[in-house]
Design a protein around this motif. Sequence first.
Motif: not given
Length: 89
Positions: A43-58, A76-89
Motif C-alpha cells: 500500500e502507499p506509505k509502506d516502506i521497502m528496505i533494500r538489504n545489500m550484500a555489503d551490509g548497507e541498507r536503503e 502477476e507483479n507489483y510495479q511501485i513508484a518510490v522515493r528514496k528516504i533515510a533508513v528508519p531506525e
Amino acid sequence: MILPGMAKDDVTLVKADGKRIEGLKAVVSLRRIVTFNTDVVIEPKDIMIRNMADGEREAYLLLDPVLNRAGDGIPENYQIAVRKIAVPE
C-alpha cells in the motif's frame, strides 16, 4: 520488461503499522521497485528496505503501488513508484 528471474534484491516490507515482512525479492531502481511477491498487500506509505550484500541498507517510501495481472507470459507483479528516504531506525 522485467521477469521474475531478475528480482535478485533482498527487501523487507515495513507496513504503516510497523509490521515487517522479510525475505521478499525485488528489482530496485531509483524511482521504481518491481516485485513478484503478490501474496502480500502493498500500500502507499509502506516502506521497502533494500538489504545489500555489503551490509548497507536503503529505504524507499512506496508512493503508488500498481498490481499488474499476469499476461503475455509475465506473472502477476507489483510495479511501485518510490522515493528514496533515510533508513528508519
